[in-house]
Design an enzyme around this catalytic site. Structure first.
Site: not given
Ligand SMILES: NC(=O)c1ccc[n+]([C@@H]2O[C@H](COP(=O)([O-])OP(=O)(O)OC[C@H]3O[C@@H](n4cnc5c(N)ncnc54)[C@H](OP(=O)(O)O)[C@@H]3O)[C@@H](O)[C@H]2O)c1
Length: 238
Positions: A161, A165
Site C-alpha cells: 500500500y 501511494k
Molecule cells: N480511509 C482512510 O483512512 C484513508 C487514508 C488515506 C487514504 N485513503 C485513500 O482514500 C481512497 C478511498 O478509500 P476509502 O477509505 O474511502 O475506502 P473504501 O470505503 O474501501 O472505498 C474504496 C472505493 O474504491 C472503490 N474501488 C476499489 N477498487 C476499484 C476499482 N478497481 N475500480 C473502481 N473502484 C474501485 C471501491 O469500490 P467497491 O465498493 O466496489 O469495492 C470503493 O468505492 C483510497 O484511495 C484510499 O487509499 C484512505
C-alpha cells in the site's frame, strides 16, 4: 461552454469518494459517480439525488481497460468535457511484513492505486483539456510519504500500500509538470485516517472530514498551485 462544473469521482459509491461526491454536488457541480459495480453506483447516486444533488452513475472499473474506455466515451457523449477528475478508487492489500509479502499482493495494490490512475487519467485527459481550468486530485495517503515512513519511529510500512501511494505521488508530480502549460492542476491529497471499509472502520476521522482536502484541491481557483501533496493542515512531505 456552460458554467456547471462536471466532476468525476472514481470509487464514489462509498467511503471518502461518496463524501467527495456529496461535497462537490453541494458546491453546485454535476457529479459523475464512478463505481465498478453498477448496482452500488446506482444506489449511491440515488442517495445523493434524494438530497437534491445533480449526479449520474458511471460504470468504471479502473483496472478494466474496456470499462475505462467506455466511461470516457460516455462522458464525451453526455457532457463533452470534464472539469474535475478525482482519482479516489483505492485498495489496501498486503498486511504481511515486506519479507513475507507476495509479488501478487504488491502487483494487486499497484493495479488499482497506480496503474488504474494512469489508465483513467490518460483516458479522461482529452476531455479535461476542453475545460477552462481542469483539476485532477489523486487521493494519496500519509503512508505514501517516504519522509514519514523513513522516520525512525514510524515502524514497518505496509509495503504494498505505502509503495503504491508513493508511486501515486510520483504520478502527481509528473502529470503536474506535463499539464502545467495546459492550465490543468494535479495535486495529491491525504485525507487522514478515516473510518471506512478500507481499514475496518478503525480511523478516528469521518469520511466527510477526509473529503474536505480533496474537494478543496478539486475546486482551486485561477491562481491554483499544482504538483503538491496536501492534507487539511497544509503541505505533506513527499
Ligand atoms: N480511509 C482512510 O483512512 C484513508 C487514508 C488515506 C487514504 N485513503 C485513500 O482514500 C481512497 C478511498 O478509500 P476509502 O477509505 O474511502 O475506502 P473504501 O470505503 O474501501 O472505498 C474504496 C472505493 O474504491 C472503490 N474501488 C476499489 N477498487 C476499484 C476499482 N478497481 N475500480 C473502481 N473502484 C474501485 C471501491 O469500490 P467497491 O465498493 O466496489 O469495492 C470503493 O468505492 C483510497 O484511495 C484510499 O487509499 C484512505
Amino acid at each position: 461552454m456552460d458554467d456547471t462544473t462536471i466532476a468525476l469521482v472514481t470509487g464514489a459509491n462509498k467511503g471518502i469518494g461518496l463524501e467527495v461526491a456529496r461535497l462537490l454536488g453541494r458546491a453546485g457541480a454535476t457529479v459523475l459517480i464512478g463505481a465498478r459495480d453498477p448496482g452500488r453506483g446506482a444506489a449511491a447516486a440515488g442517495t445523493l439525488r434524494d438530497e437534491g444533488l445533480t449526479v449520474h452513475e458511471l460504470q468504471l472499473d479502473v483496472t478494466d481497460p474496456a470499462s475505462v474506455a467506455a466511461a470516457a466515451r460516455r462522458v464525451e457523449e453526455d457532457h463533452g468535457r470534464l472539469d474535475v477528475l478525482v482519482n479516489n478508487a483505492g485498495i489496501l492489500v498486503g498486511w504481511a511484513r515486506p519479507a513475507d509479502l507476495s509479488v501478487d499482493d504488491v502487483r494487486l495494490a499497484f493495479e488499482t492505486n497506480v496503474f488504474g490512475v494512469v489508465a483513467v487519467t490518460n483516458a479522461m485527459l482529452p476531455l479535461l483539456r476542453r475545460s477552462r481550468a481542469g483539476r485532477i486530485v489523486n487521493v494519496s495517503s500519509s503512508m505514501g510519504s517516504l519522509t514519514r515512513l523513513a522516520a525512525p519511529d514510524s515502524g514497518i510500512p505496509m509495503m504494498a500500500y505505502s509503495a503504491s501511494k508513493a508511486a501515486l505521488n510520483g504520478l502527481t508530480v509528473a502529470y503536474a509538470a506535463d499539464l502545467r502549460e495546459a492550465g490543468i492542476t494535479v495535486n495529491s491529497a491525504d485525507p487522514g485516517y478515516c473510518a471506512t471499509d478500507l481499514n475496518g472502520h478503525t480511523g478516528p476521522r469521518t469520511p466527510a472530514q477526509g473529503a474536505t482536502v480533496v474537494v478543496r484541491l478539486a475546486l482551486l481557483g485561477d491562481d491554483a498551485s499544482s504538483g503538491g501533496f496536501h492534507d487539511d493542515d497544509g503541505p505533506v512531505p513527499w
